[in-house]
Design an enzyme around this catalytic site. Structure first.
Site, PDB file in Angstrom:
ATOM      1  N   GLY A 136      17.634 -20.113 -10.724  1.00  0.00           N
ATOM      2  CA  GLY A 136      16.622 -19.785  -9.742  1.00  0.00           C
ATOM      3  C   GLY A 136      17.183 -18.928  -8.633  1.00  0.00           C
ATOM      4  O   GLY A 136      18.197 -19.282  -8.035  1.00  0.00           O
ATOM      5  N   THR A 137      16.513 -17.795  -8.357  1.00  0.00           N
ATOM      6  CA  THR A 137      16.971 -16.893  -7.290  1.00  0.00           C
ATOM      7  C   THR A 137      15.908 -15.829  -7.080  1.00  0.00           C
ATOM      8  O   THR A 137      14.972 -15.691  -7.872  1.00  0.00           O
ATOM      9  CB  THR A 137      18.310 -16.240  -7.663  1.00  0.00           C
ATOM     10  N   THR A 138      16.053 -15.056  -6.029  1.00  0.00           N
ATOM     11  CA  THR A 138      15.220 -13.867  -5.817  1.00  0.00           C
ATOM     12  C   THR A 138      16.090 -12.771  -5.230  1.00  0.00           C
ATOM     13  O   THR A 138      16.705 -12.959  -4.172  1.00  0.00           O
ATOM     14  CB  THR A 138      14.045 -14.151  -4.863  1.00  0.00           C
ATOM     15  N   LYS A 169      24.957 -13.337  -2.635  1.00  0.00           N
ATOM     16  CA  LYS A 169      24.430 -12.757  -3.877  1.00  0.00           C
ATOM     17  C   LYS A 169      24.494 -11.238  -3.907  1.00  0.00           C
ATOM     18  O   LYS A 169      24.024 -10.630  -4.871  1.00  0.00           O
ATOM     19  CB  LYS A 169      22.994 -13.224  -4.100  1.00  0.00           C
TER      20      LYS A 169
END
Length: 344
Positions: A136-138, A169
């Site tokens: 999960g990430t954006t 990130k």
């Protein structure tokens, strides 16, 4: 059978490599005799007579013999066996030394089990696996007339468990090149740092900075060579070169795409909704920063796997600059107040 050793040393003087008209130089022959004299007795016994059993020699306080793999001495497996729990010192503990064996899945067909249960998958396609890669990430990046905006969250999750809220990130490959992380944190971090090494080697060989297209192609080639090995990567490689601002998407299948804007991760659909609505190539720098900030906020607000800190970078012809690192919770109340004032 007897093996004779000769040691050649470049001596001082005009003689070539110590070779004289009479044969090997006297000092070289003397060194060769010393090498034979200091040969271990067990090795001498083995060489002189192949039928003689080699006597075992104790080394480092263990029952290892010269015939054993000496590279295993000091390994973590050996140290773990040599140190009993609650002991502050090492003792001679017997252990089996077999470097050709390694742990396999406890299954009648380990290879098939590993292929079916350890594959990196998208969506719910890993529902039947024993190991599920809960990612999960954006992350997002877009080009505009004033350069490139790269905006990401900082949350690292393992399913519903939030492992960290301060993950960096955005990988700073060099002063003009950035990479983003989405997927497996270890895979992205390792291979993008490996890309940094390849880019530096290119600069040293060619005396010029690598282009964004070439850097993304290097990463895509690396991913292609490891296709099917279970890597999990969805990255963006972006920067400024002599052709201007460039943006590429590269994933673990070796796919390489060139575009104006990308968003990668579990919250990318929400970020794309904001980008598709408000993106324009002629954005000012302030408008572009606000767009990157809002897109990450809305993704974090709707996606439970994204959140924590919004890190935002701006890339220009002079290199990248980190603009801010803002807590998403603070952004929520900022935009809520803005919304309430607009409705008043």
């Amino acid at each position: 059978m007897t093996i004779r050793h000769s040691v050649l040393r470049r001596p001082s003087g005009n003689s070539f490599w110590g070779m004289k008209r009479g044969g090997i130089a006297p000092q070289v022959a003397s060194r060769a005799r010393k090498c034979r004299a200091f040969r271990p007795p067990s090795l001498t016994s083995k060489i002189e007579n192949d039928d003689t059993k080699q006597p075992e020699t104790t080394m480092f306080g263990t029952d290892l013999s010269i015939s054993d793999d000496i590279l295993a001495i000091g390994s973590s497996k050996h140290d773990a066996n040599a140190r009993p729990i609650g002991s502050g010192c090492m003792h001679a503990a017997p252990f089996e030394l077999n470097p050709t064996n390694f742990e396999l899945a406890p299954h009648h067909d380990p290879a098939s089990f590993s292929r079916n249960n350890f594959a990196s998958a998208c969506g719910n396609s890993d529902a039947g696996q024993a190991v599920k890669f809960a990612k999960g990430t954006t992350t997002l990046a877009f080009k505009f007339d004033g350069g490139i905006i790269v905006s990401v969250d900082s949350r690292s999750t393992m399913g519903a468990y939030i492992a960290s809220g301060t993950v960096k990130k955005i990988i700073e490959i060099n002063p003009f090149l950035l990479g983003t992380m989405a997927g497996g944190a270890a895979d992205c971090s390792f291979w993008e740092r490996n890309l940094g090494m390849q880019c530096r080697m290119f600069e040293l060989r060619n005396k010029k900075r690598i282009t964004v297209a070439s850097a993304s192609k290097l990463l895509a080639n690396t991913m292609s060579s490891y296709r099917g090995y279970g890597l999990s990567m969805g990255t963006m490689i972006t920067g400024w070169d002599e052709t201007g601002p460039q943006l590429y998407y590269v994933d673990d299948d070796g796919t390489r795409l060139h575009g104006r804007y990308f968003s990668v991760g579990s919250g990318s659909t929400y970020a794309y909704g904001v980008l598709d609505t408000y993106y324009r190539p002629d954005l000012t720098v302030e408008e572009a920063i606000d767009l990157g900030k809002r897109a990450i906020y809305h993704a974090c607000h709707r996606d439970a796997m994204s959140g924590s800190i919004n890190n935002l970078y701006h890339v220009t012809k002079d290199g990248w600059v980190k603009i801010h690192a803002i807590d998403v919770n603070d952004m929520h109340y900022e935009f809520l107040e803005e919304k309430q004032n607009a409705m008043a």
